[in-house]
Scaffold this active site. Structure first.
Site, short mmCIF file in Angstrom:
data_model
loop_
_atom_site.label_atom_id
_atom_site.label_comp_id
_atom_site.label_asym_id
_atom_site.label_seq_id
_atom_site.Cartn_x
_atom_site.Cartn_y
_atom_site.Cartn_z
N GLU A 154 0.88 -1.17 0.00
CA GLU A 154 0.00 0.00 0.00
C GLU A 154 0.91 1.22 0.00
O GLU A 154 1.46 1.60 1.03
CB GLU A 154 -0.89 -0.01 1.24
CG GLU A 154 -1.85 -1.18 1.29
CD GLU A 154 -2.84 -1.19 0.15
OE1 GLU A 154 -3.06 -0.14 -0.47
OE2 GLU A 154 -3.38 -2.27 -0.14
N CYS A 211 -2.46 9.06 2.51
CA CYS A 211 -2.20 8.36 1.25
C CYS A 211 -3.29 8.67 0.25
O CYS A 211 -3.04 8.80 -0.94
CB CYS A 211 -2.09 6.87 1.48
SG CYS A 211 -3.52 6.19 2.31
P1 NAD Z 1 8.42 4.99 4.54
O1 NAD Z 1 8.34 4.17 3.32
O2 NAD Z 1 9.58 5.87 4.72
O3 NAD Z 1 8.40 4.04 5.83
C1 NAD Z 1 7.36 3.10 6.04
C2 NAD Z 1 7.86 2.04 7.02
O4 NAD Z 1 8.88 1.26 6.40
C3 NAD Z 1 8.46 2.58 8.30
O5 NAD Z 1 8.02 1.80 9.37
C4 NAD Z 1 9.95 2.40 8.08
O6 NAD Z 1 10.69 2.28 9.26
C5 NAD Z 1 9.97 1.11 7.31
N1 NAD Z 1 11.18 0.86 6.50
C6 NAD Z 1 12.02 1.77 5.96
N2 NAD Z 1 12.99 1.13 5.25
C7 NAD Z 1 12.76 -0.20 5.36
C8 NAD Z 1 13.39 -1.37 4.86
N3 NAD Z 1 14.48 -1.30 4.08
N4 NAD Z 1 12.86 -2.57 5.18
C9 NAD Z 1 11.75 -2.68 5.92
N5 NAD Z 1 11.11 -1.60 6.43
C10 NAD Z 1 11.59 -0.37 6.15
O7 NAD Z 1 7.03 5.79 4.60
P2 NAD Z 1 6.58 6.91 5.62
O8 NAD Z 1 7.38 8.14 5.36
O9 NAD Z 1 6.56 6.35 7.00
O10 NAD Z 1 5.06 7.14 5.18
C11 NAD Z 1 4.66 8.00 4.15
C12 NAD Z 1 4.29 7.21 2.91
O11 NAD Z 1 3.34 6.22 3.21
C13 NAD Z 1 3.64 8.07 1.85
O12 NAD Z 1 4.18 7.78 0.60
C14 NAD Z 1 2.18 7.64 1.87
O13 NAD Z 1 1.50 7.84 0.67
C15 NAD Z 1 2.31 6.22 2.23
N6 NAD Z 1 1.07 5.69 2.78
C16 NAD Z 1 0.33 4.83 2.02
C17 NAD Z 1 -0.87 4.34 2.51
C18 NAD Z 1 -1.73 3.41 1.68
O14 NAD Z 1 -2.59 2.74 2.23
N7 NAD Z 1 -1.54 3.31 0.38
C19 NAD Z 1 -1.31 4.70 3.79
C20 NAD Z 1 -0.53 5.58 4.52
C21 NAD Z 1 0.67 6.07 4.01
#
Ligand code: NAD
Length: 601
Positions: free
Chosen positions: A297, A331
């Protein structure tokens, strides 16, 4: 006795089953904030080390967590290493061993307890989220609470029917068998979540995992781990209070390394990743190494298309909520407003009026603020400012806002961005293609229906969308042409309040679905099963096809296929005597060719 039964029965019917109340105490730092009132200088950095369970913490690294609302430190959470992850995943796996055979009655009891917990603690749950991520109380109520309550309500109402074995049809060769699909728990589900709605991002996978007989390992964002730990502490107690093992929920805190340890762990059976597209790709690569299924997502760039016959008040109200809810950090936030040429100027005028009236800031429990803080602070603000600059250089206009709100930053201590109206945006500009995730209303102009569809689809993302028009036929044409996972006609994001619907996107917005029947079944191992329809009654394999097969076995198989699948009765009729003869005489092979053309039928 009859009187007591009647009284208890009436109370139960009127008020539902009595459920133990569970009141969440304010965390120490929240009490400090409330006591110091609006005087931010009195609020001290807090040194509390927050954990949510009794499991050993091996790491000696602790991450500071700070409040997006006023910039002070809230406490520390462990930056977990591989051993910490191992302890927690094993604990979840062992809790799931008993939970997997729980009845739907038990699962509904857990859901009712969670529902009651959320209802009774709405204010403090919102205050904790507000303190950690900087959102206003209304944004928290809409994004954290209502969505969660609706999810639980739907699970109680329809979860069992979604997971009950489902009968399927059989074919001519399998008519003596019954066919069904059964949904077995997978085991340990891992969710890796972002920071925008810490309570809902926990509850959403937790409810789905528990209802389908699984345990959940949650790896929250390092930017919302403080609130998640506090929520998890309380939720584990709620589970215990209804007799479910608390280790059905474990939390792994840390950054990318902790997240990848979770994905790599051999006891993790499925990963639900919610976050950015770039990290989503990295997680999918890791998951591919173990062939563990992963739901992605990811980001969005949702269009909100306003035709000239749209309900004006609705367009105005929904566009503002869709852009400024949670300071645009959604999102499915409205990232692009496409307005038809004839109403373009009027739309801008009205939008400016709405935006000018927005009150920006951060107060615990405040009732007078509309737009909260930028959770990720100055670094994100710089990225957003550069997107605006790029657009302006190519001809876009900033009607209001456009930069860091230094006054609010000074007063409240967190990082605040001015609610912005950016107009005349077109497809050459980066801001029309990259996710903003901030309080920026980007307005684009279109002439015709085809124009609108083409602009909306010229984008790497495909999560949600809205179409506003009084013409339902046009609305249908447009939503069918949009490349995205979700559409709302004359509404915004309301599909997420229909929890029966799956949630997810296409293109760079990810793949697969959570929520709805599909999302719930996605937490299960789907087993296809056939059984005897009538005991001991079954088709026998013809002797000719048994080992060692007879010389005409291939032709027998060929004729059986022909007789069953060739349309038209005459061909079957002609072929049948040959089949019978072959079954009796192993060396008989017909010399006639099988005719399959309907023309000759
Ligand atoms: P992010 O991708 O930076 O981080 C998301 C999660 O992934 C965090 O818990 C982070 O610690 C973890 N992570 C980072 N690197 C990793 C790796 N190599 N392996 C495993 N885990 C890892 O996102 P963010 O800044 O926390 O959130 C914002 C983004 O989330 C925006 O792009 C938003 O659109 C998206 N989002 C999508 C939805 C949806 O349902 N489509 C919902 C909410 C947010």
């Amino acid at each position: 006795v009859i009187l007591i039964i009647c009284v208890v029965g009436t109370i139960t019917l009127l008020f539902g089953f009595p459920i133990e109340t569970f009141v969440l105490d304010d965390p120490k730092v929240l009490t400090m904030c409330k006591e110091s009132g609006s005087n931010r200088d009195e609020i001290m950095d807090c040194d509390e080390h927050v954990v949510c369970d009794q499991h050993q913490v091996i790491t000696d690294q602790w991450m500071p967590c700070s409040s997006a609302l006023f910039g002070k430190r809230l406490g520390f959470v462990p930056e977990m290493n591989k051993d910490d992850v191992d302890i927690r995943v094993k604990a979840a796996s062992s809790a799931q061993k008993t939970w997997k055979s729980s009845s739907f009655t038990q699962r509904n009891d857990v859901m009712r307890a969670l529902l009651s917990f959320v209802l009774q603690n709405q204010r403090v749950l919102c205050e904790i989220s507000s303190l950690d991520t900087g959102k206003t109380m209304v944004d928290a109520s809409l994004g954290e609470i209502i969505t969660t309550l609706e999810k639980i309500r739907w699970l109680i109402a329809e979860g069992e029917s979604a997971l009950r074995p489902e009968k399927r049809s059989t074919g001519p060769l399998t008519g003596l068998r019954s066919a069904s699909v059964e949904f077995a728990p997978l085991g340990v589900i891992a969710a890796i979540s972002p920071w925008n709605y810490p309570f809902h991002n926990l509850m959403n996978p937790l409810c789905a995992a528990l209802y389908s007989g699984n345990a959940l390992v949650l790896k929250p964002s390092e930017h919302s781990s403080w609130s998640t730990m506090i929520y998890a502490q309380a939720l584990r107690q709620v589970l215990q209070s209804v007799g479910a093992p608390p280790d059905l929920l474990v939390v792994v805190t840390g950054g990318a390394e902790a997240g990848s340890c979770v994905v790599r762990h051999s006891l993790v059976d499925k990963v639900f990743f919610t976050g950015s597209t770039s990290v989503g790709k990295a997680v999918a690569r890791l998951a591919a190494d173990r062939l563990v299924p992963v739901v992605l997502e990811l980001g969005g760039k949702d269009p909100f298309i306003v035709f000239d016959d749209a309900d004006w008040t609705l367009a105005r109200l929904l566009s503002a909520r869709g852009v400024f809810q949670n300071s645009g950090q959604n999102c499915i936030g409205i990232e692009r407003i496409l307005v038809q040429e004839s109403i373009y100027h009027r739309f801008i005028q009205d939008a400016k009026e709405t935006i000018d009236a927005l009150r920006v800031g951060g107060e615990i429990g405040s009732r007078i603020l509309d737009v909260g803080a930028m959770t990720m602070g100055k670094k994100e603000v710089e990225r957003i400012e550069s997107l605006i600059q790029d657009a302006v250089q190519q001809g876009a206009r900033v009607v209001c806002g456009g930069k860091l709100d230094s006054r609010s930053c000074e007063i409240y201590g967190g990082c605040y961005f001015q609610p912005t109206l950016l107009v005349d945006v077109d497809l050459r500009m980066r801001i029309s293609q990259e996710e903003v995730f901030g309080p920026i209303m980007c307005v684009m102009k279109f002439k015709t229906e085809q124009d609108a569809v083409s602009i909306a689809n010229t984008c790497p993302f495909g999560l949600g969308s809205s179409v506003l028009t009084a013409d339902s036929k046009r609305a249908d044409r447009v939503i069918r042409s949009l490349q995205c996972g979700m559409s709302n006609v004359n509404d915004y994001a309301v599909n997420y309040l229909c929890q029966s619907l799956p949630f997810g996107g296409t293109k760079m917005s990810g793949s697969d679905r959570f929520a709805g029947i599909e999302g719930l079944r996605g937490c299960c191992l789907m087993k296809s099963i056939t059984r005897d329809r009538i005991p001991h009654v079954r088709f026998n394999i013809p002797n000719a096809l048994r080992y060692p097969t007879s010389p005409n076995a291939f032709e027998i198989s060929q004729y059986i296929n022909f007789i069953i699948y060739q349309p038209g009765i005459m061909h079957k009729f002609n072929a049948f005597p040959h089949l019978l003869r072959m079954l009796i005489q192993p060396n008989y092979i017909p010399h006639t060719t099988l005719s399959t053309s309907r023309k000759h039928d």
